[in-house]
Design a protein around this motif. Structure first.
Motif, PDB file in Angstrom:
ATOM      1  N   VAL A 190     -17.367 -47.173   4.196  1.00 11.30           N
ATOM      2  CA  VAL A 190     -18.785 -47.462   3.978  1.00 11.30           C
ATOM      3  C   VAL A 190     -19.001 -47.509   2.465  1.00 11.30           C
ATOM      4  O   VAL A 190     -18.689 -46.544   1.773  1.00 11.30           O
ATOM      5  N   PRO A 191     -19.510 -48.608   1.918  1.00 14.88           N
ATOM      6  CA  PRO A 191     -19.727 -48.659   0.465  1.00 14.88           C
ATOM      7  C   PRO A 191     -20.815 -47.666   0.035  1.00 14.88           C
ATOM      8  O   PRO A 191     -21.772 -47.421   0.785  1.00 14.88           O
ATOM      9  N   ILE A 192     -20.654 -47.095  -1.168  1.00 13.09           N
ATOM     10  CA  ILE A 192     -21.705 -46.221  -1.709  1.00 13.09           C
ATOM     11  C   ILE A 192     -22.987 -47.059  -1.810  1.00 13.09           C
ATOM     12  O   ILE A 192     -22.962 -48.207  -2.262  1.00 13.09           O
ATOM     13  N   LEU A 233     -16.585 -41.855  11.755  1.00 10.97           N
ATOM     14  CA  LEU A 233     -17.423 -42.180  10.595  1.00 10.97           C
ATOM     15  C   LEU A 233     -17.054 -41.282   9.410  1.00 10.97           C
ATOM     16  O   LEU A 233     -17.135 -41.705   8.250  1.00 10.97           O
ATOM     17  N   ALA A 234     -16.615 -40.047   9.692  1.00 11.95           N
ATOM     18  CA  ALA A 234     -16.250 -39.122   8.614  1.00 11.95           C
ATOM     19  C   ALA A 234     -15.134 -39.708   7.752  1.00 11.95           C
ATOM     20  O   ALA A 234     -15.102 -39.502   6.536  1.00 11.95           O
ATOM     21  N   VAL A 235     -14.230 -40.448   8.385  1.00 10.12           N
ATOM     22  CA  VAL A 235     -13.124 -41.073   7.647  1.00 10.12           C
ATOM     23  C   VAL A 235     -13.671 -42.243   6.832  1.00 10.12           C
ATOM     24  O   VAL A 235     -13.352 -42.414   5.653  1.00 10.12           O
ATOM     25  N   ASP A 236     -14.538 -43.022   7.443  1.00  8.00           N
ATOM     26  CA  ASP A 236     -15.088 -44.200   6.759  1.00  8.00           C
ATOM     27  C   ASP A 236     -16.021 -43.822   5.604  1.00  8.00           C
ATOM     28  O   ASP A 236     -16.213 -44.619   4.679  1.00  8.00           O
ATOM     29  N   LEU A 237     -16.611 -42.642   5.646  1.00 12.54           N
ATOM     30  CA  LEU A 237     -17.461 -42.193   4.534  1.00 12.54           C
ATOM     31  C   LEU A 237     -16.608 -41.771   3.344  1.00 12.54           C
ATOM     32  O   LEU A 237     -17.017 -41.866   2.189  1.00 12.54           O
ATOM     33  N   ARG A 238     -15.397 -41.278   3.635  1.00 10.50           N
ATOM     34  CA  ARG A 238     -14.517 -40.769   2.566  1.00 10.50           C
ATOM     35  C   ARG A 238     -13.607 -41.841   1.999  1.00 10.50           C
ATOM     36  O   ARG A 238     -13.189 -41.755   0.851  1.00 10.50           O
ATOM     37  N   SER A 239     -13.281 -42.847   2.825  1.00 12.19           N
ATOM     38  CA  SER A 239     -12.331 -43.880   2.407  1.00 12.19           C
ATOM     39  C   SER A 239     -12.954 -44.796   1.346  1.00 12.19           C
ATOM     40  O   SER A 239     -14.172 -44.942   1.282  1.00 12.19           O
ATOM     41  N   THR A 240     -12.097 -45.410   0.510  1.00 13.04           N
ATOM     42  CA  THR A 240     -12.609 -46.401  -0.443  1.00 13.04           C
ATOM     43  C   THR A 240     -12.135 -47.803  -0.052  1.00 13.04           C
ATOM     44  O   THR A 240     -12.414 -48.775  -0.742  1.00 13.04           O
ATOM     45  N   ASN A 241     -11.403 -47.902   1.053  1.00 16.38           N
ATOM     46  CA  ASN A 241     -10.824 -49.179   1.459  1.00 16.38           C
ATOM     47  C   ASN A 241     -11.803 -49.940   2.370  1.00 16.38           C
ATOM     48  O   ASN A 241     -11.788 -49.786   3.599  1.00 16.38           O
ATOM     49  N   VAL A 242     -12.672 -50.751   1.727  1.00 17.23           N
ATOM     50  CA  VAL A 242     -13.742 -51.417   2.481  1.00 17.23           C
ATOM     51  C   VAL A 242     -13.154 -52.346   3.545  1.00 17.23           C
ATOM     52  O   VAL A 242     -13.699 -52.458   4.651  1.00 17.23           O
TER      53      VAL A 242
END
Ligand SMILES: NC(=O)c1ccc[n+]([C@@H]2O[C@H](COP(=O)([O-])OP(=O)(O)OC[C@H]3O[C@@H](n4cnc5c(N)ncnc54)[C@H](OP(=O)(O)O)[C@@H]3O)[C@@H](O)[C@H]2O)c1
Length: 338
Positions: A66-68, A52-61
């Protein structure tokens, strides 16, 4: 019926460095109505996965970012409180993709479709050894690592959720097992409960010297949950036809700058070695096989499980942070109510 309020954590901003409470926004929203094919689940248990740490930092939906502003997603167990699905009824205990919130409205689709929890399976096991955690260990050890009796098997993150199952499966398959973990308590648990042949505390011990002493003929299989310098130390000690199972790389998940690659990779050439990454989702069709084998091993006492249970939804961000400080021993879970 009075409108239900749903307390929840949404992603407020992309974390820079270690995650903190202020990366998330705590609030409440009304529970939306159901469309056909959806259920409303009252969330009871949440699972925490380092990726999840990667998905919180990534912008590639498209690749899982995870979208802001979105509710933070998490696998979990809950209870159906409203249903517009013919296969799930009010009161059913279910396991599937939920979120850091009290109630989730979902159609239950995704790589792990929502399913009714079989009778007698406690939620911590459904989210741990008999869930994605155990499946990851199973396919990493049995299929990717293809561990054989008499081989030397080393795992990093060995006292964590996946690692603790991986070392016990390898032991059951006849390997000599060595677990690498942070701290005396974890190493003691590995030797006493998981019954590994040896444990290395990477925080206080010289890992290179210990690996040389414990693996005089080299390492046949390395189950890597961590990445970083230990991977390099293993590569140079790989035996002929050795295998490196790339399960995860938690040491890199919170870093912004690209980390250096392993410099000892030419060992793979010299030792005819193989390094292979895998995702548990590659094996969805074989989940029943893994579930049967893991259930049997747990019931026979051959796999010992340990859960680390936090309580209270308000503690979700700091519970997640435990994975990165190494505070968790075994599977990190959160129970919404005591
Ligand atoms: N391939 C797949 O399909 C798949 C599926 C699920 C999970 N995974 C991966 O499997 C790995 C383990 O996941 P898990 O859910 O079982 O978590 P876990 O091992 O229960 O918890 C994370 C552990 O990682 C260790 N750690 C944290 N930061 C570290 C660092 N900088 N260097 C070294 N160790 C560090 C800590 O243990 P210590 O105290 O021992 O350092 C911590 O307790 C993760 O990399 C995850 O992404 C892969």
């Amino acid at each position: 019926m009075p409108e239900r309020t749903n307390r929840q954590w949404r992603l407020a901003r992309r974390p820079v460095g270690p995650v903190s409470d202020s990366d998330f926004a705590w609030g409440a929203a009304p529970v939306p109505g159901l469309a056909d094919g959806e259920v409303l689940v009252r969330n009871r248990w949440l699972s925490f996965d380092p990726h999840l740490a990667v998905d919180l930092r990534s912008t590639n939906v498209a690749r899982g970012a995870v979208p802001i502003g979105a509710v933070v997603p998490a696998l979990g167990v809950g209870e159906v409180v409203e249903s517009r699905r013919s296969d799930l009824a009010v009161g059913d205990p279910v396991c599937g993709m939920l979120g850091w919130e009290e109630f989730t409205v979902t159609d239950g689709k995704g790589f792990l479709p929502m399913f009714r929890l079989p009778e007698g399976v406690p939620p911590p096991l459904a989210l741990g050894v008999l869930g994605m955690t155990g499946m990851t260990a199973y396919f990493g050890v049995r299929t990717v690592g293809a561990v054989r009796p008499g081989e030397t098997f080393v795992a990093s993150g060995a006292a964590g959720a996946v690692g603790s199952v991986a070392v016990q499966l390898a032991r059951r398959d006849g390997a000599r097992t060595i677990g690498i973990a942070g701290g005396r308590e974890k190493c003691d648990w590995l030797v006493r409960e998981a019954r590994v042949d040896a444990a290395i505390d990477y925080r206080t011990e010289d890992v290179a010297a210990r690996l040389t002493a414990l693996c005089p003929k080299g390492i046949d299989v390395y189950f890597d949950n961590v990445g970083g310098p230990v991977l390099d130390l293993v590569l140079i000690r790989l035996r002929r036809f050795g295998r490196v199972v790339l399960c995860g790389a938690i040491s890199r998940y919170e870093s912004v700058a690209p980390a250096p690659g392993p410099s000892n990779y030419p060992s793979l050439i010299l030792r005819h070695g193989r390094m292979e990454g895998f995702l548990v989702s590659d094996y969805v069709e074989r989940f029943p096989e893994a579930l049967a084998a893991l259930s049997e091993a747990v019931h026979a006492g051959e796999i010992r499980t340990r859960e680390d249970v936090a309580v209270g939804l308000e503690n979700a961000p700091r519970t997640f942070a435990r994975l990165f400080s190494g505070e968790n021993l075994g599977k990190q879970l959160l129970r919404l109510e005591a």
